[in-house]
Design an enzyme around this catalytic site. Structure first.
Site, PDB file in Angstrom:
ATOM      1  CE  LYS A 150      19.350   7.455 -29.495  1.00 39.15           C
ATOM      2  NZ  LYS A 150      18.367   7.604 -30.327  1.00 39.15           N
ATOM      3  CE  LYS A 176      11.882   5.436 -23.986  1.00 37.37           C
ATOM      4  NZ  LYS A 176      13.062   5.713 -25.063  1.00 37.37           N
ATOM      5  CE  LYS A 226       7.909   7.152 -29.220  1.00 40.54           C
ATOM      6  NZ  LYS A 226       8.710   6.710 -30.491  1.00 40.54           N
ATOM      7  CG  ASP A 284      16.591  10.771 -25.823  1.00 43.15           C
ATOM      8  OD1 ASP A 284      15.347  10.137 -25.974  1.00 43.15           O
ATOM      9  OD2 ASP A 284      17.712  10.415 -26.566  1.00 43.15           O
TER      10      ASP A 284
HETATM   11  P1  ADP Z   1      10.638   3.863 -27.763  1.00 42.34           P
HETATM   12  O1  ADP Z   1       9.161   3.351 -27.165  1.00 42.34           O
HETATM   13  O2  ADP Z   1      12.022   3.052 -27.001  1.00 42.34           O
HETATM   14  O3  ADP Z   1      10.583   5.133 -28.244  1.00 42.34           O
HETATM   15  P2  ADP Z   1       9.775   1.781 -29.257  1.00 42.34           P
HETATM   16  O4  ADP Z   1       9.654   1.042 -28.816  1.00 42.34           O
HETATM   17  O5  ADP Z   1       8.376   2.978 -30.038  1.00 42.34           O
HETATM   18  O6  ADP Z   1      11.052   2.753 -29.430  1.00 42.34           O
HETATM   19  O7  ADP Z   1      10.364   1.933 -30.973  1.00 42.34           O
HETATM   20  C1  ADP Z   1      10.636   1.978 -31.428  1.00 42.34           C
HETATM   21  C2  ADP Z   1      10.076   1.392 -33.013  1.00 42.34           C
HETATM   22  O8  ADP Z   1      11.314  -0.241 -33.513  1.00 42.34           O
HETATM   23  C3  ADP Z   1       9.307   0.613 -33.725  1.00 42.34           C
HETATM   24  O9  ADP Z   1       7.928   0.992 -34.177  1.00 42.34           O
HETATM   25  C4  ADP Z   1       9.170  -1.022 -32.699  1.00 42.34           C
HETATM   26  O10 ADP Z   1       8.066  -1.769 -33.371  1.00 42.34           O
HETATM   27  C5  ADP Z   1      10.619  -0.287 -33.606  1.00 42.34           C
HETATM   28  N1  ADP Z   1      10.738  -2.366 -32.579  1.00 42.34           N
HETATM   29  C6  ADP Z   1      11.871  -2.186 -31.150  1.00 42.34           C
HETATM   30  N2  ADP Z   1      11.721  -3.292 -30.649  1.00 42.34           N
HETATM   31  C7  ADP Z   1      11.573  -3.593 -31.617  1.00 42.34           C
HETATM   32  C8  ADP Z   1      13.013  -5.549 -32.458  1.00 42.34           C
HETATM   33  N3  ADP Z   1      12.961  -5.960 -31.118  1.00 42.34           N
HETATM   34  N4  ADP Z   1      12.491  -5.883 -33.654  1.00 42.34           N
HETATM   35  C9  ADP Z   1      12.378  -5.458 -33.840  1.00 42.34           C
HETATM   36  N5  ADP Z   1      11.391  -3.829 -34.094  1.00 42.34           N
HETATM   37  C10 ADP Z   1      11.010  -3.085 -33.305  1.00 42.34           C
HETATM   38 MG    MG Z   2       8.306   4.922 -26.202  1.00 44.24          MG
END
Ligand code: ADP
Ligand code: MG
Length: 270
Positions: free
Chosen positions: A9, A14, A40, A125
């Site tokens: 999601k 990810k 994104k 998603d």
């Molecule tokens: P996605 O790629 O799934 O959209 P992201 O990797 O960009 O998600 O993560 C979304 C937010 O959550 C980021 O700002 C990241 O810093 C935070 N985040 C992700 N994993 C962790 C974790 N294990 N601990 C703290 N913050 C996290």
């Molecule tokens: Mg991402």
């Protein structure tokens, strides 16, 4: 060459997990490529020290494909990791999955898909044709589901299982589920919940990643945790994930849960 995809999601973690996994794999001496397959387009940003690299879709929009070279698309980040962003449409028009299709066509034409590990970071998603492309066309041989214990992220993970199962029936591609990665949202008994979900879909919890402030601290310093804080417990977790993924030999065709079954499971843990 091992080709793996992390699906989950939006916002679940990810890209954070992918970038740290790539960095940890690369630190063991492996040649790594990471391809962001999310409109994104920030998958590789921490590997690129905060730089937004041009997306493939932006490039093909503004130039003839014959004028695009490897160096326009593939950018070298931390420890020599090759980074690509597929990109997405301009908001409100066009198809998001097209970026992924255009990216793979271009990378193949340029002969740029090589290395010990190619890691695809894919938005899960919507498992429309475009987003299923890495699985459907045989690029990703192993899928890892990134989820927390939150129902909506389990729901997205379950949908991806449906796509893998369907593809295993219809095509001769060999895309299998490698496991479930729990990126914690600090939910009570979350590890147990996600491990139960993983078992129910015929797989296993491969790593539990705690929620840790160091992730955000590294992020504001425009680095992965592996680079910014290599001696932190969180880096140990990402290194153990890298080891578990690289040596994983338990690949399965998943058996997705029924939606009401999934809701009942989540309810047990509320
Ligand atoms: P996605 O790629 O799934 O959209 P992201 O990797 O960009 O998600 O993560 C979304 C937010 O959550 C980021 O700002 C990241 O810093 C935070 N985040 C992700 N994993 C962790 C974790 N294990 N601990 C703290 N913050 C996290
Ligand atoms: Mg991402």
């Amino acid at each position: 060459m091992k080709q793996i995809a992390l699906y989950g999601k939006g916002g679940i973690g990810k890209s954070t997990t992918s970038a740290n996994l790539s960095a940890a794999l690369s630190d063991t001496g492996l040649d790594i490529m990471q391809i962001g397959c999310d409109p994104k387009h920030d998958s590789t940003r921490m590997l690129m020290h905060g730089t937004w690299i041009p997306t493939v879709l932006d490039l093909v929009r503004t130039r003839q494909e014959s004028e695009i070279s490897v160096s326009d698309v593939v950018h070298t980040g931390y420890n020599g990791i090759r980074c690509v962003e597929a990109g997405g449409p301009e908001p409100g028009i066009g198809c998001a999955g097209r970026g992924i299709i255009a990216t793979f066509q271009l990378l193949e034409r340029l002969g740029a898909l090589y290395g010990d590990v190619i890691l695809y970071d894919v938005l899960g998603d919507v498992v429309c044709g475009g987003f299923a492309m890495p699985m459907r066309e045989g690029y990703a041989q192993e899928v890892y589901l990134v989820t927390s214990g939150d129902l909506m992220s389990l729901y997205a993970a379950n949908n991806i299982c449906k796509a893998i199962q369907r593809l295993s029936r219809r095509t001769r591609t060999t895309c299998l589920l490698g496991g479930v990665i729990c990126n914690s949202a600090n939910i009570t008994d979350e590890k147990d919940l996600v491990a139960t979900f993983a078992r129910r879909i015929g797989s296993r919890l491969i790593t539990f990643i705690p929620r840790d402030r160091i992730v955000r601290v590294a992020e504001v310093n425009r680095q992965t945790v592996i680079e910014y804080a290599p001696d932190s417990p969180q880096s140990d977790i990402y290194r153990s994930l890298a080891e578990a993924v690289y040596t994983n030999d338990m690949l399965t065709i998943p058996t997705p849960m029924e939606t009401d079954e999934l809701e009942d499971l989540a309810l047990e843990y509320v």
